[in-house]
Design a protein around this motif. Structure first.
Motif, PDB file in Angstrom:
ATOM      1  N   ARG A  62       0.790  -0.967   0.465  1.00  0.00           N
ATOM      2  CA  ARG A  62       0.214  -0.226  -0.014  1.00  0.00           C
ATOM      3  C   ARG A  62       0.780   1.136   0.260  1.00  0.00           C
ATOM      4  NH1 ARG A  62      -3.804  -1.512   4.229  1.00  0.00           N
ATOM      5  NH2 ARG A  62      -5.465  -2.848   3.254  1.00  0.00           N
ATOM      6  N   GLN A  63       1.608   1.790   0.877  1.00  0.00           N
ATOM      7  CA  GLN A  63       3.038   2.540   0.783  1.00  0.00           C
ATOM      8  C   GLN A  63       4.264   2.134   0.332  1.00  0.00           C
ATOM      9  OE1 GLN A  63       2.182   4.437   4.822  1.00  0.00           O
ATOM     10  NE2 GLN A  63      -0.391   3.257   5.536  1.00  0.00           N
ATOM     11  N   GLY A  64       4.785   0.431   0.134  1.00  0.00           N
ATOM     12  CA  GLY A  64       6.039   1.145   0.432  1.00  0.00           C
ATOM     13  C   GLY A  64       6.911   2.035  -0.598  1.00  0.00           C
ATOM     14  N   MET A  65       5.812   2.224  -2.360  1.00  0.00           N
ATOM     15  CA  MET A  65       5.701   2.067  -3.264  1.00  0.00           C
ATOM     16  C   MET A  65       6.607   3.265  -3.236  1.00  0.00           C
ATOM     17  SD  MET A  65       5.536  -0.769  -4.073  1.00  0.00           S
ATOM     18  CE  MET A  65       4.356  -2.015  -4.497  1.00  0.00           C
ATOM     19  N   HIS A  66       5.528   3.851  -2.546  1.00  0.00           N
ATOM     20  CA  HIS A  66       6.396   6.188  -1.980  1.00  0.00           C
ATOM     21  C   HIS A  66       6.812   6.008  -1.312  1.00  0.00           C
ATOM     22  CE1 HIS A  66       1.843   5.325  -4.302  1.00  0.00           C
ATOM     23  NE2 HIS A  66       1.831   4.720  -3.385  1.00  0.00           N
ATOM     24  N   ASP A  67       7.113   4.577  -0.524  1.00  0.00           N
ATOM     25  CA  ASP A  67       7.764   5.998   0.383  1.00  0.00           C
ATOM     26  C   ASP A  67       8.859   4.829   1.037  1.00  0.00           C
ATOM     27  OD1 ASP A  67       8.785   6.218   3.297  1.00  0.00           O
ATOM     28  OD2 ASP A  67       6.765   6.792   4.061  1.00  0.00           O
ATOM     29  N   GLU A  68      10.488   5.349   1.000  1.00  0.00           N
ATOM     30  CA  GLU A  68      11.060   4.322   1.268  1.00  0.00           C
ATOM     31  C   GLU A  68      11.496   3.651   2.574  1.00  0.00           C
ATOM     32  OE1 GLU A  68      15.839   5.249  -0.151  1.00  0.00           O
ATOM     33  OE2 GLU A  68      14.491   5.642  -1.532  1.00  0.00           O
ATOM     34  N   LYS A  69      11.556   4.946   3.854  1.00  0.00           N
ATOM     35  CA  LYS A  69      10.937   4.320   5.407  1.00  0.00           C
ATOM     36  C   LYS A  69      11.058   3.556   5.208  1.00  0.00           C
ATOM     37  CE  LYS A  69      11.914   7.025   8.974  1.00  0.00           C
ATOM     38  NZ  LYS A  69      12.275   8.045   9.046  1.00  0.00           N
ATOM     39  N   ILE A  70       9.584   3.261   5.204  1.00  0.00           N
ATOM     40  CA  ILE A  70       8.427   2.411   4.932  1.00  0.00           C
ATOM     41  C   ILE A  70       8.532   0.940   4.861  1.00  0.00           C
ATOM     42  CG2 ILE A  70       6.450   1.497   5.183  1.00  0.00           C
ATOM     43  CD1 ILE A  70       4.873   4.410   5.488  1.00  0.00           C
ATOM     44  N   ALA A  71       9.247   0.704   3.052  1.00  0.00           N
ATOM     45  CA  ALA A  71       9.343  -0.388   2.653  1.00  0.00           C
ATOM     46  C   ALA A  71      10.893  -0.932   3.586  1.00  0.00           C
ATOM     47  CB  ALA A  71      10.130   0.178   1.174  1.00  0.00           C
ATOM     48  N   GLU A  72      11.824   0.377   3.711  1.00  0.00           N
ATOM     49  CA  GLU A  72      12.508  -0.840   3.913  1.00  0.00           C
ATOM     50  C   GLU A  72      12.525  -1.773   5.767  1.00  0.00           C
ATOM     51  OE1 GLU A  72      16.386   1.594   5.154  1.00  0.00           O
ATOM     52  OE2 GLU A  72      17.402   0.072   6.034  1.00  0.00           O
ATOM     53  N   GLU A  73      11.534  -0.233   6.451  1.00  0.00           N
ATOM     54  CA  GLU A  73      11.194  -1.300   7.640  1.00  0.00           C
ATOM     55  C   GLU A  73      10.399  -2.770   7.552  1.00  0.00           C
ATOM     56  OE1 GLU A  73       7.594  -0.562  10.438  1.00  0.00           O
ATOM     57  OE2 GLU A  73       8.473   1.636   9.345  1.00  0.00           O
ATOM     58  N   SER A  74       9.550  -2.313   6.338  1.00  0.00           N
ATOM     59  CA  SER A  74       8.662  -3.868   6.072  1.00  0.00           C
ATOM     60  C   SER A  74       9.512  -4.466   5.851  1.00  0.00           C
ATOM     61  CB  SER A  74       7.908  -3.481   5.447  1.00  0.00           C
ATOM     62  OG  SER A  74       7.475  -2.583   5.170  1.00  0.00           O
ATOM     63  N   LEU A  75      10.679  -4.665   5.616  1.00  0.00           N
ATOM     64  CA  LEU A  75      10.870  -6.017   4.527  1.00  0.00           C
ATOM     65  C   LEU A  75      11.978  -6.845   5.643  1.00  0.00           C
ATOM     66  CD1 LEU A  75      12.500  -4.032   1.026  1.00  0.00           C
ATOM     67  CD2 LEU A  75      11.010  -6.160   1.249  1.00  0.00           C
ATOM     68  N   ILE A  76      12.773  -5.141   6.254  1.00  0.00           N
ATOM     69  CA  ILE A  76      13.670  -6.207   7.678  1.00  0.00           C
ATOM     70  C   ILE A  76      13.073  -6.869   8.597  1.00  0.00           C
ATOM     71  CG2 ILE A  76      14.250  -5.007   9.837  1.00  0.00           C
ATOM     72  CD1 ILE A  76      15.115  -2.891   8.738  1.00  0.00           C
ATOM     73  N   ALA A  77      11.516  -6.129   8.907  1.00  0.00           N
ATOM     74  CA  ALA A  77      10.318  -7.197   9.726  1.00  0.00           C
ATOM     75  C   ALA A  77      10.249  -8.498   9.364  1.00  0.00           C
ATOM     76  CB  ALA A  77       8.841  -6.638  10.008  1.00  0.00           C
ATOM     77  N   ILE A  78      10.081  -8.482   7.848  1.00  0.00           N
ATOM     78  CA  ILE A  78      10.014  -9.435   7.032  1.00  0.00           C
ATOM     79  C   ILE A  78      10.485 -10.536   6.989  1.00  0.00           C
ATOM     80  CG2 ILE A  78       9.806 -10.439   4.936  1.00  0.00           C
ATOM     81  CD1 ILE A  78       7.773  -8.229   4.135  1.00  0.00           C
ATOM     82  N   ARG A  79      12.098 -10.169   6.617  1.00  0.00           N
ATOM     83  CA  ARG A  79      13.223 -10.523   7.125  1.00  0.00           C
ATOM     84  C   ARG A  79      13.198 -11.829   8.529  1.00  0.00           C
ATOM     85  NH1 ARG A  79      18.727  -9.925   4.540  1.00  0.00           N
ATOM     86  NH2 ARG A  79      19.130 -11.670   5.721  1.00  0.00           N
ATOM     87  N   ALA A  80      13.001 -10.522   9.871  1.00  0.00           N
ATOM     88  CA  ALA A  80      13.368 -11.028  10.889  1.00  0.00           C
ATOM     89  C   ALA A  80      12.412 -12.106  11.391  1.00  0.00           C
ATOM     90  CB  ALA A  80      12.946 -10.179  12.156  1.00  0.00           C
ATOM     91  N   GLU A  81      11.063 -11.940  10.548  1.00  0.00           N
ATOM     92  CA  GLU A  81      10.282 -13.545  11.751  1.00  0.00           C
ATOM     93  C   GLU A  81       9.998 -14.198  10.321  1.00  0.00           C
ATOM     94  OE1 GLU A  81       7.886 -13.137  13.576  1.00  0.00           O
ATOM     95  OE2 GLU A  81       8.648 -11.153  14.140  1.00  0.00           O
ATOM     96  N   THR A  82      10.489 -14.373   8.654  1.00  0.00           N
ATOM     97  CA  THR A  82      11.679 -15.513   8.343  1.00  0.00           C
ATOM     98  C   THR A  82      12.111 -16.161   8.580  1.00  0.00           C
ATOM     99  OG1 THR A  82      12.558 -14.495   7.179  1.00  0.00           O
ATOM    100  CG2 THR A  82      10.069 -14.410   6.183  1.00  0.00           C
TER     101      THR A  82
END
Ligand code: ADP
Length: 262
Positions: A62-82
């Motif tokens: 939803r928001q990661g495409m326009h917001d680099e910070k949100i994109a990075e935060e999301s990717l970090i969280a996804i990696r940690a959970e995997t």
């Protein structure tokens, strides 16, 4: 789990058989509900990281495409959970493989194994593990890979729950006794009896940070059982924890000449 009606006041063979049958039914029932509980716990633990991954994926979309910070935060969280899921699945597989795996019994000098493991841990983590022993050679009969796995679980716990130096002490007094001693946060008295149970965690909040699922010590117990080693844990809250593993003189302390470990 239906039981047989057995007369309590008679002692003939049929009654005895009926009683034995009913006792077996009790055991089966207990085992069955333990299995059910295990599956339900495992599913729950797998579902939690999946939910987090799902939420972050949605946010990213939803928001990661326009917001680099949100994109990075999301990717970090996804990696940690995997990563967490990977650890859990590996532990579950170890538990499930119990009966299949072959034991490779050999005679080894346990002092060498301890020294190797302590060195490996000191290399992996910026922490001081120290081997303390007066002995050059303590021969035992064991499966080296499984024994190292057991040691790794215990040293890793000591590291996770303590900020100070961790001692590994090896002694012989008939039996060969190894202690892993930390001066960390310790375990409350009423929790100590449960720590070897599957999925048991003293404090779920504190464990979320250290990444545990409460499976480490139950796996350690399972390994110790197949290696015919005694394992016990003593702990005082705020003072630290000592885990003791004992190679019994009768079952696995070796007297013979040492074979080189391969
Ligand atoms: P986990 O993988 O969550 O650490 P374990 O089965 O290894 O699970 O341990 C069960 C619980 O016992 C942990 O949640 C932790 O709270 C406690 N524990 C185990 N080892 C130690 C230790 N050395 N010091 C303090 N607490 C410990």
């Amino acid at each position: 789990f239906e039981k047989l009606p057995v007369a309590s006041n008679s002692h003939d063979e049929l009654t005895e058989m009926g009683n034995t049958f009913n006792e077996m039914m009790d055991l089966l029932e207990e085992n069955y509900s333990k299995q059910e509980e295990f599956v339900s716990n495992a599913s729950h633990e797998l579902k939690t990281p999946l939910t987090v991954i799902g939420s972050y994926a949605k946010l990213l979309q939803r928001q990661g495409m326009h917001d680099e910070k949100i994109a990075e935060e999301s990717l970090i969280a996804i990696r940690a959970e995997t990563d967490r899921m990977k650890v859990l699945i590996e532990q579950l597989l170890h538990i499930a493989r119990r009966s299949e795996s072959q034991m490779e019994w050999i005679t080894v000098n346990v002092v060498d194994i301890l020294a190797q493991t302590v060195t490996a841990m000191n290399t992996s983590y910026d922490r001081e593990f120290e081997l303390i022993t007066a002995e050059q050679s303590l021969p035992v009969v064991t499966d080296v890979s499984k024994f190292k796995q057991l040691l790794y679980i215990l040293l890793d716990n000591a590291r996770k729950y303590s900020a100070n130096k961790i001692e590994v002490i090896a002694q012989k007094n008939g039996d060969t006794v190894i202690q892993i001693r930390d001066t960390g946060i310790g375990i409350p008295k009423d929790a100590v009896p449960f720590v070897f149970e599957r999925f048991y965690r003293v404090d779920k909040a504190r464990n979320r940070e250290t990444g545990g699922f409460g499976l480490g010590l139950s796996l350690a117990k399972q390994l110790a059982d197949s290696l015919k080693i005694e394992i016990s844990l003593e702990s005082i809250e705020q003072l630290g924890t000592t885990v003791t593993i004992t190679f019994s003189e009768n079952s696995n302390v070796a007297d013979v000449h040492l074979k080189q470990e391969g």
